[in-house]
Design a protein around this motif. Structure first.
Motif, PDB file in Angstrom:
ATOM      1  N   ALA A 267      -5.471   9.060  -4.611  1.00 40.98           N
ATOM      2  CA  ALA A 267      -4.184   9.276  -3.942  1.00 40.98           C
ATOM      3  C   ALA A 267      -4.301   8.901  -2.477  1.00 40.98           C
ATOM      4  O   ALA A 267      -5.324   9.161  -1.834  1.00 40.98           O
ATOM      5  N   SER A 268      -3.261   8.289  -1.955  1.00 38.56           N
ATOM      6  CA  SER A 268      -3.212   7.981  -0.534  1.00 38.56           C
ATOM      7  C   SER A 268      -1.754   7.772  -0.139  1.00 38.56           C
ATOM      8  O   SER A 268      -0.846   7.938  -0.957  1.00 38.56           O
ATOM      9  N   GLY A 269      -1.559   7.411   1.141  1.00 43.14           N
ATOM     10  CA  GLY A 269      -0.204   7.406   1.684  1.00 43.14           C
ATOM     11  C   GLY A 269       0.476   6.071   1.807  1.00 43.14           C
ATOM     12  O   GLY A 269       1.516   5.978   2.477  1.00 43.14           O
ATOM     13  N   LEU A 270      -0.084   5.009   1.188  1.00 48.08           N
ATOM     14  CA  LEU A 270       0.511   3.672   1.196  1.00 48.08           C
ATOM     15  C   LEU A 270       0.609   3.072   2.601  1.00 48.08           C
ATOM     16  O   LEU A 270       1.344   2.124   2.832  1.00 48.08           O
ATOM     17  N   ALA A 271      -0.126   3.633   3.556  1.00 43.63           N
ATOM     18  CA  ALA A 271      -0.073   3.127   4.922  1.00 43.63           C
ATOM     19  C   ALA A 271      -0.950   1.890   5.070  1.00 43.63           C
ATOM     20  O   ALA A 271      -1.715   1.520   4.176  1.00 43.63           O
ATOM     21  N   ARG A 272      -0.855   1.265   6.225  1.00 44.82           N
ATOM     22  CA  ARG A 272      -1.729   0.146   6.541  1.00 44.82           C
ATOM     23  C   ARG A 272      -3.168   0.654   6.675  1.00 44.82           C
ATOM     24  O   ARG A 272      -3.414   1.831   6.848  1.00 44.82           O
TER      25      ARG A 272
ATOM     26  N   ASP B 183      -5.567   3.345   3.788  1.00 41.27           N
ATOM     27  CA  ASP B 183      -4.747   3.714   2.633  1.00 41.27           C
ATOM     28  C   ASP B 183      -4.569   2.537   1.673  1.00 41.27           C
ATOM     29  O   ASP B 183      -4.822   2.650   0.468  1.00 41.27           O
ATOM     30  N   GLN B 184      -4.122   1.416   2.204  1.00 38.35           N
ATOM     31  CA  GLN B 184      -3.858   0.290   1.316  1.00 38.35           C
ATOM     32  C   GLN B 184      -5.141  -0.248   0.697  1.00 38.35           C
ATOM     33  O   GLN B 184      -5.142  -0.691  -0.473  1.00 38.35           O
TER      34      GLN B 184
ATOM     35  N   GLU C 195       6.279  -3.910   4.262  1.00 39.46           N
ATOM     36  CA  GLU C 195       5.462  -4.978   3.672  1.00 39.46           C
ATOM     37  C   GLU C 195       4.613  -4.490   2.499  1.00 39.46           C
ATOM     38  O   GLU C 195       3.977  -5.298   1.810  1.00 39.46           O
ATOM     39  N   HIS C 196       4.603  -3.172   2.256  1.00 37.58           N
ATOM     40  CA  HIS C 196       3.836  -2.642   1.120  1.00 37.58           C
ATOM     41  C   HIS C 196       4.699  -2.392  -0.113  1.00 37.58           C
ATOM     42  O   HIS C 196       4.242  -1.767  -1.071  1.00 37.58           O
ATOM     43  N   GLU C 197       5.940  -2.898  -0.098  1.00 40.85           N
ATOM     44  CA  GLU C 197       6.784  -2.778  -1.287  1.00 40.85           C
ATOM     45  C   GLU C 197       6.143  -3.495  -2.474  1.00 40.85           C
ATOM     46  O   GLU C 197       6.189  -2.999  -3.614  1.00 40.85           O
ATOM     47  N   ASP C 198       5.539  -4.654  -2.229  1.00 39.36           N
ATOM     48  CA  ASP C 198       4.879  -5.389  -3.309  1.00 39.36           C
ATOM     49  C   ASP C 198       3.666  -4.625  -3.823  1.00 39.36           C
ATOM     50  O   ASP C 198       3.399  -4.611  -5.030  1.00 39.36           O
ATOM     51  N   LEU C 199       2.923  -3.990  -2.925  1.00 38.50           N
ATOM     52  CA  LEU C 199       1.766  -3.182  -3.339  1.00 38.50           C
ATOM     53  C   LEU C 199       2.227  -2.026  -4.219  1.00 38.50           C
ATOM     54  O   LEU C 199       1.624  -1.750  -5.268  1.00 38.50           O
TER      55      LEU C 199
END
Length: 372
Positions: free
Chosen positions: A153-158, A161-162, A188-192
Motif C-alpha cells: 500500500a502507498s499513496g500514489l505520490a511521486r 510511492d510510485q 500524471e499518475h492516472e495511467d499508473l
C-alpha cells in the motif's frame, strides 16, 4: 456497528447505506462524530433527525448542511459508473485492520479487486524527490515483499510511492487516495492507477467524488495507509515530512514502523535515520520486515464493541458551562477534561459532540480536543 468477527461480516441494507452516506457527508460529521451518533441514537436515520438540535445546543447560529437523500443516491450511482463501491467496516473489501480503528471511515470507496484488500498489507512510503538509490531500494523491497505474499500500500505520490506501486503490480498493490476517485493526484499518475486496477490491485478513498485534495487531506489519507497495514516502511524522508507523519500515525495505531538508513550527509535520509534512533526497526531487506510482522499475522482481527459510553440525554446548564469553560485553544486530553469537569464521561462526550456539530471543536490525535 456491533462487534463482529471478520469471517462473519456485517452487511448494510441499501437504505442503511443511504442513511450512513447522508450522515458522514453532512457538515461537521467526521468518523469520531459518526460513531458517537450511531452509538447514541442507534441508527443513522435517527441521528440525521437530531443533528439540528444538537448543533443548536452547541451554540451554532444555524445548523450545518445535512446531505439529502437525492445527493446520497446520486453519489452512489456516480460511483458505480466509475466502478467504485462504498463499503462499511466488516464488509468484503474493507481492510480488516483499518476497520478496528476508532477513526475508521464509516464508508470507504473501493475501486478494483476487493479481495486484495483482505490480504496482509505492508505500506511503503517516502520522499517525493527521492534519490536514485532510494527509488531502487523501494522498488526492490516492494517486489520482494509482493513475492512473499504481501500487498503493498502507498499513496500514489511521486518518488518512493510510485516506485513501490510499479514494482508490486504483479502481486497486488493498493493506492490510497487523498481526493475523490475521479480527482487523482498527481494527475500524471492516472495511467499508473489504471494499470494497478487492471492488474488486480485496488484504490481506496474516504472522500466523495469530485473532491480535489487539499494540503490538510494528506495527513488524513496517511492514517488510512498505515491503518490498513501490518507495518509501515519509510524509505527516505526529510525531517518534518509527510512520511514522518505517516510513521507517527502508524506508531499511534500500534503498527510496526520500519526505517531504511541513509547517509547522514543526505537530508532526504535525516528523517529515517531519526526514526531508527527513536526505535524504528532498521531495514535493509525484506526479511527484516517479514520477521517482524510474522508473529502478529495470525492474530484474529475483530471489529471491537465501541468503548464509548452512551451519551447523556442532556447535561444541565451548570455541567455544560463548566465543560466549555475548561476548553480553550490549547488541546487537552479527554480523560483530563472528564476529571476536571467533575461530571460523568457521558455528559462530557455529549457536550463535545454538540460543540463539534456547531463547528466549535477540533479533535487532535491522541485523544486531544480544543476549541476553535
Amino acid at each position: 456497528m456491533n462487534s463482529s468477527n471478520i469471517t462473519h461480516p456485517a452487511h448494510l441494507s441499501d437504505e442503511q447505506r443511504i442513511d450512513w452516506l447522508r450522515l458522514i457527508r453532512s457538515d461537521r460529521v467526521g468518523p469520531h462524530t459518526f460513531r458517537s451518533l450511531i452509538n447514541h441514537f442507534g441508527s443513522a436515520r435517527t441521528a440525521l433527525e437530531r443533528l439540528p438540535d444538537l448543533a443548536r445546543r452547541g451554540g451554532a447560529a444555524r445548523p450545518g448542511r445535512i446531505c439529502s437523500e437525492d445527493d446520497a443516491r446520486a453519489e452512489l450511482a456516480a460511483g458505480k459508473q466509475l466502478g467504485v463501491m462504498l463499503v462499511a467496516p466488516g464488509e468484503a473489501g474493507y481492510p480488516p485492520r483499518l476497520a478496528v480503528l476508532d477513526d475508521a471511515p464509516p464508508l470507504l470507496g473501493v475501486r478494483g479487486a476487493h479481495d486484495v484488500l483482505m490480504r496482509p498489507v505492508i505500506a511503503i512510503v517516502g520522499s517525493r524527490n527521492a534519490s536514485g538509490a532510494g527509488l531502487k531500494f523501494a522498488a526492490s523491497l516492494a517486489h520482494d515483499l509482493a513475492d512473499a505474499g504481501f500487498v503493498i500500500a502507498s499513496g500514489l505520490a511521486r518518488g518512493v510511492d510510485q516506485a513501490a506501486h510499479r514494482a508490486s503490480i504483479g502481486g497486488g498493490t493498493v493506492a490510497v487516495l487523498a481526493g475523490g476517485h475521479d480527482r487523482i493526484y498527481p494527475p500524471e499518475h492516472e495511467d499508473l492507477l489504471a494499470t494497478i486496477i487492471e492488474s488486480g490491485g485496488a484504490a481506496i478513498s474516504e472522500m466523495p467524488l469530485g473532491h480535489v485534495p487539499r494540503a490538510r487531506d494528506f495527513p488524513r489519507r496517511n492514517r488510512l495507509i498505515s491503518g490498513a497495514a501490518l507495518g509501515v516502511v519509510v524509505v527516505e524522508a526529510a525531517l518534518r515530512s509527510g512520511s514522518l507523519i505517516t510513521a507517527r500515525i502508524a506508531a499511534e495505531q500500534g503498527r510496526e514502523v520500519f526505517a531504511v538508513p541513509g547517509s547522514p550527509l543526505d537530508p532526504r535520509a535525516a528523517g529515517t535515520n531519526d526514526l531508527i534512533k527513536q526505535g524504528a526497526t532498521l531495514t535493509t531487506e525484506a526479511a527484516d520486515v517479514i520477521n517482524a510482522v510474522e508473529p502478529i499475522m495470525g492474530r484474529p482481527i475483530e471489529l471491537r464493541e465501541p468503548d464509548d459510553e452512551p451519551l447523556a440525554n442532556e447535561p444541565d446548564a451548570g455541567d455544560r458551562a463548566r465543560i466549555v469553560g475548561l476548553l480553550g485553544p490549547s488541546p487537552v486530553l479527554l480523560d483530563d477534561l472528564i476529571r476536571m469537569a467533575g461530571t460523568s464521561p457521558a455528559a462530557v462526550r455529549t457536550v463535545l459532540l454538540e460543540l463539534e456539530l456547531a463547528g466549535r471543536l477540533e479533535r487532535h490525535g491522541g485523544g486531544l480536543v480544543s476549541l476553535i
